[in-house]
Design a protein around this motif. Structure first.
Motif, PDB file in Angstrom:
ATOM      1  N   MET A  94      -7.052   8.126  19.500  1.00 16.32           N
ATOM      2  CA  MET A  94      -7.055   7.145  20.595  1.00 16.32           C
ATOM      3  C   MET A  94      -7.466   5.765  20.107  1.00 16.32           C
ATOM      4  N   LYS A  95      -8.458   5.733  19.235  1.00 18.25           N
ATOM      5  CA  LYS A  95      -8.910   4.449  18.656  1.00 18.25           C
ATOM      6  C   LYS A  95      -7.785   3.819  17.822  1.00 18.25           C
ATOM      7  N   LEU A  96      -7.088   4.676  17.086  1.00 26.32           N
ATOM      8  CA  LEU A  96      -6.011   4.185  16.219  1.00 26.32           C
ATOM      9  C   LEU A  96      -4.887   3.598  17.073  1.00 26.32           C
ATOM     10  N   GLU A  97      -4.545   4.289  18.123  1.00 29.06           N
ATOM     11  CA  GLU A  97      -3.498   3.798  19.025  1.00 29.06           C
ATOM     12  C   GLU A  97      -3.911   2.453  19.613  1.00 29.06           C
ATOM     13  N   GLU A  98      -5.148   2.392  20.084  1.00 27.67           N
ATOM     14  CA  GLU A  98      -5.649   1.171  20.717  1.00 27.67           C
ATOM     15  C   GLU A  98      -5.637  -0.005  19.728  1.00 27.67           C
ATOM     16  N   ALA A  99      -6.125   0.264  18.499  1.00 30.95           N
ATOM     17  CA  ALA A  99      -6.198  -0.803  17.494  1.00 30.95           C
ATOM     18  C   ALA A  99      -4.799  -1.294  17.117  1.00 30.95           C
ATOM     19  N   ALA A 100      -3.850  -0.361  16.964  1.00 29.26           N
ATOM     20  CA  ALA A 100      -2.491  -0.751  16.560  1.00 29.26           C
ATOM     21  C   ALA A 100      -1.798  -1.509  17.687  1.00 29.26           C
ATOM     22  N   LEU A 101      -1.998  -1.052  18.927  1.00 29.89           N
ATOM     23  CA  LEU A 101      -1.270  -1.664  20.035  1.00 29.89           C
ATOM     24  C   LEU A 101      -1.732  -3.085  20.338  1.00 29.89           C
ATOM     25  N   LYS A 102      -2.905  -3.470  19.840  1.00 29.63           N
ATOM     26  CA  LYS A 102      -3.287  -4.874  20.061  1.00 29.63           C
ATOM     27  C   LYS A 102      -3.159  -5.715  18.790  1.00 29.63           C
ATOM     28  N   ASP A 103      -2.540  -5.129  17.785  1.00 23.35           N
ATOM     29  CA  ASP A 103      -2.373  -5.851  16.528  1.00 23.35           C
ATOM     30  C   ASP A 103      -0.978  -6.491  16.466  1.00 23.35           C
ATOM     31  N   ASP A 104      -0.944  -7.794  16.125  1.00 22.38           N
ATOM     32  CA  ASP A 104       0.332  -8.532  16.104  1.00 22.38           C
ATOM     33  C   ASP A 104       1.422  -7.842  15.287  1.00 22.38           C
ATOM     34  N   TYR A 105       1.018  -7.310  14.121  1.00 24.30           N
ATOM     35  CA  TYR A 105       1.994  -6.664  13.243  1.00 24.30           C
ATOM     36  C   TYR A 105       2.782  -5.598  14.012  1.00 24.30           C
ATOM     37  N   PHE A 106       2.072  -4.728  14.725  1.00 21.36           N
ATOM     38  CA  PHE A 106       2.715  -3.623  15.442  1.00 21.36           C
ATOM     39  C   PHE A 106       3.432  -4.116  16.704  1.00 21.36           C
ATOM     40  N   VAL A 107       2.834  -5.123  17.358  1.00 17.97           N
ATOM     41  CA  VAL A 107       3.433  -5.668  18.585  1.00 17.97           C
ATOM     42  C   VAL A 107       4.775  -6.320  18.249  1.00 17.97           C
ATOM     43  N   GLN A 108       4.764  -7.187  17.227  1.00 14.26           N
ATOM     44  CA  GLN A 108       6.002  -7.903  16.874  1.00 14.26           C
ATOM     45  C   GLN A 108       7.125  -6.956  16.471  1.00 14.26           C
ATOM     46  N   ARG A 109       6.775  -5.895  15.763  1.00  7.34           N
ATOM     47  CA  ARG A 109       7.806  -4.951  15.300  1.00  7.34           C
ATOM     48  C   ARG A 109       8.103  -3.865  16.324  1.00  7.34           C
ATOM     49  N   LYS A 110       7.483  -3.964  17.488  1.00  6.70           N
ATOM     50  CA  LYS A 110       7.688  -2.987  18.573  1.00  6.70           C
ATOM     51  C   LYS A 110       7.436  -1.555  18.086  1.00  6.70           C
ATOM     52  N   LEU A 111       6.291  -1.382  17.464  1.00  5.62           N
ATOM     53  CA  LEU A 111       5.925  -0.051  16.957  1.00  5.62           C
ATOM     54  C   LEU A 111       4.933   0.600  17.908  1.00  5.62           C
ATOM     55  N   TYR A 112       5.333   1.710  18.488  1.00  6.59           N
ATOM     56  CA  TYR A 112       4.515   2.450  19.466  1.00  6.59           C
ATOM     57  C   TYR A 112       4.331   3.877  18.972  1.00  6.59           C
ATOM     58  N   PRO A 113       3.341   4.593  19.521  1.00  2.00           N
ATOM     59  CA  PRO A 113       3.205   6.006  19.129  1.00  2.00           C
ATOM     60  C   PRO A 113       4.475   6.764  19.500  1.00  2.00           C
ATOM     61  N   SER A 142       0.825  -1.219   0.000  1.00  3.39           N
ATOM     62  CA  SER A 142       0.000   0.000   0.000  1.00  3.39           C
ATOM     63  C   SER A 142       0.859   1.270   0.000  1.00  3.39           C
ATOM     64  N   GLY A 143       2.121   1.121   0.432  1.00  2.00           N
ATOM     65  CA  GLY A 143       2.991   2.302   0.516  1.00  2.00           C
ATOM     66  C   GLY A 143       2.583   3.221   1.656  1.00  2.00           C
ATOM     67  N   PHE A 144       1.665   2.763   2.511  1.00  2.00           N
ATOM     68  CA  PHE A 144       1.160   3.597   3.598  1.00  2.00           C
ATOM     69  C   PHE A 144       1.690   3.096   4.929  1.00  2.00           C
ATOM     70  N   ARG A 145       2.208   4.002   5.735  1.00  3.63           N
ATOM     71  CA  ARG A 145       2.632   3.673   7.101  1.00  3.63           C
ATOM     72  C   ARG A 145       1.769   4.467   8.070  1.00  3.63           C
ATOM     73  N   LEU A 146       1.606   3.953   9.266  1.00  4.84           N
ATOM     74  CA  LEU A 146       0.915   4.751  10.285  1.00  4.84           C
ATOM     75  C   LEU A 146       1.859   5.860  10.695  1.00  4.84           C
ATOM     76  N   MET A 147       1.494   7.067  10.372  1.00  4.50           N
ATOM     77  CA  MET A 147       2.343   8.206  10.716  1.00  4.50           C
ATOM     78  C   MET A 147       2.292   8.428  12.236  1.00  4.50           C
ATOM     79  N   GLY A 148       3.441   8.766  12.817  1.00  4.65           N
ATOM     80  CA  GLY A 148       3.482   8.937  14.270  1.00  4.65           C
ATOM     81  C   GLY A 148       3.658   7.623  15.005  1.00  4.65           C
ATOM     82  N   PHE A 149       3.952   6.561  14.251  1.00  5.24           N
ATOM     83  CA  PHE A 149       4.203   5.255  14.867  1.00  5.24           C
ATOM     84  C   PHE A 149       5.585   4.757  14.517  1.00  5.24           C
TER      85      PHE A 149
END
Ligand code: CMC
Length: 391
Positions: free
Chosen positions: A304-323, A260-267
């Motif tokens: 806040m919803k975006l943070e919550e959704a990303a923080l419980k998603d394996d993709y972001f958890v495994q790569r240690k991606l936080y706001p 997609s070429g899209f990243r979560l900005m601020g993460f």
């Protein structure tokens, strides 16, 4: 193959020794000159932090009064230098104008600056800290067709900037203390971050013996990109595009799709792999500031919803991606009435304190050499030139 260690993005190379800022990415620790960022955020002010970064110690009362006096008395722009602004298109991005204006400062102070003289180096640093907010506000006002405002030197650093930004010249001066406090805190949190891309750029340019204004102009250019300081502007645009909490999940899914070429900005962050301590402070502050200013911004709920959704998603958890620091800062800037295209400029005002501190440290470092990385050559072996009719 090559003779040198390949380290793309310098993830494992220390380019200098520095006593300014300490980061422990695994444990979310950030300290300026040994002081934890949480304590500075709670008790200090941006100008005091700027002094600390430059000088290594917190100032005593007299030292601070002298420093504040020096900064306050270098806030004006030379009139001829101000006219440079009028060469820009009315819709130029303020970061482009800031790069240009700082580059042109080099032309004002080049011949008079003796880099061998420690006092002249110190004054160059003070001029930069003093003038960047004036230039930044002038760039904003130019872009909306308003004349620039002179810095009001009976105001403090942050309120002076807010006063210069305010759009209507005839409006009485009503500066909200909540807004000023919030901005001061954001400036403290953004003031330095050791060898990030823009600071490394300032040092690389500084290593050649270039004029400090040119070094900082180069730092601003490096900060502009969306992988660095440009992320705060990109976050707000992303939140606006997402628009409603219902759309959050599809944004998260899109960010996981590499095509997609899209990243979560601020993460995500190169160094913080647990949490960004600045993001933690800003997140709390965001709620407080919006409450105190009586602003009800639906984008906060989306964030806040975006943070919550990303923080419980394996993709972001495994790569240690936080706001990171940029995730919530845009919502605060917006609540303070700062236009979106000025967000990265705000970052630049604050980071100027760090850039000049690093430049000063480098100029005093007997080990400092010209920055000159090597490469792993991947091109052709030697071959013979063929004339154009034989190709
Ligand atoms: N959204 C989705 N995936 C991401 C993100 C993100 N924001 N950030 C990193 N990843 C993925 C990346 O695709 C890679 O996945 P894989 O291992 O499957 O290839 C993995 O996480 C590691 O990422 P990286 O790009 O190798 O990490 P980096 O250290 O080179 O980059 C970063 C750090 C901050 C540039 C990156 O996380 C990013 O682009 N974030 C979004 C932009 C942003 O918020 N920047 C502000 C940084 S903090 C303040 C500042 O410096 O100004």
């Amino acid at each position: 193959t090559g003779l040198f260690t390949y380290d793309s993005g310098f993830t494992a190379t220390a380019s200098c020794r520095s006593a300014i800022t300490y980061i422990d990415g695994d444990n979310g620790v950030l300290m300026y000159r040994g002081y934890p960022i949480e304590q500075l955020a709670e008790h200090s002010s941006f100008l005091e932090v700027a002094y600390l970064l430059m000088n290594g110690e917190l100032p005593g009362k007299d030292d601070f009064a002298t420093f504040e006096h020096e900064v306050t008395h270098h806030t004006m722009m030379h009139e001829a230098f101000r006219t440079f602004l009028f060469g820009f298109r009315h819709d130029a991005h303020p970061m482009a104008m800031l790069v240009g204006m700082l580059g042109s400062m080099a032309s004002f102070y080049h011949n008079t600056l003796d880099l061998e003289d420690a006092e002249q180096r110190r004054m160059a640093a003070i001029r930069l800290i003093a003038k960047v907010p004036t230039i930044a506000a002038a760039c904003h006002r130019y872009s909306i067709g308003w004349p620039s405002r002179y810095p009001k030197n009976n105001l403090e650093y942050v309120t002076r900037f807010l006063h210069m930004m305010k759009e209507v010249p005839s409006e009485p001066l009503e500066l909200n203390p909540v807004a000023a406090k919030a901005l001061d805190l954001l400036f403290i949190l953004h003031a330095d971050h050791e060898q990030n891309a823009s600071t490394s750029t300032v040092r690389l340019v500084g290593s050649t013996g270039a004029n400090p204004y040119a070094c900082v102009a180069a730092g601003v250019a490096a900060l502009w990109g969306p992988a660095h300081g440009g992320a705060n502007e990109a976050v707000l645009k992303m939140l606006e595009e997402i628009g409603r909490p219902d759309n959050v999940q599809s944004a998260v899914d899109k960010a996981k799709d590499k095509n997609s070429g899209f990243r979560l900005m601020g993460f995500g962050h190169r160094v913080y792999k647990n949490f960004d301590p600045r993001a933690k402070i800003i997140r709390e502050m965001c709620h407080k500031v919006l409450n105190e200013l009586g602003v009800n911004d639906p984008l906060l709920e989306v964030a806040m919803k975006l943070e919550e959704a990303a923080l419980k998603d394996d993709y972001f958890v495994q790569r240690k991606l936080y706001p990171n620091v940029d995730f919530y800062s845009g919502i605060i800037y917006k609540a303070l009435g700062i236009p979106t295209e000025m967000f990265t400029v705000m970052f630049a005002i604050a980071r100027t304190a760090g850039w000049v501190a690093h430049w000063l440290e480098q100029q005093n470092d007997p080990e400092a050499k010209i920055g000159r990385p090597r490469q792993i050559y991947t091109g052709y072996d030697a071959r013979d030139y063929a004339s154009i009719d034989k190709r």
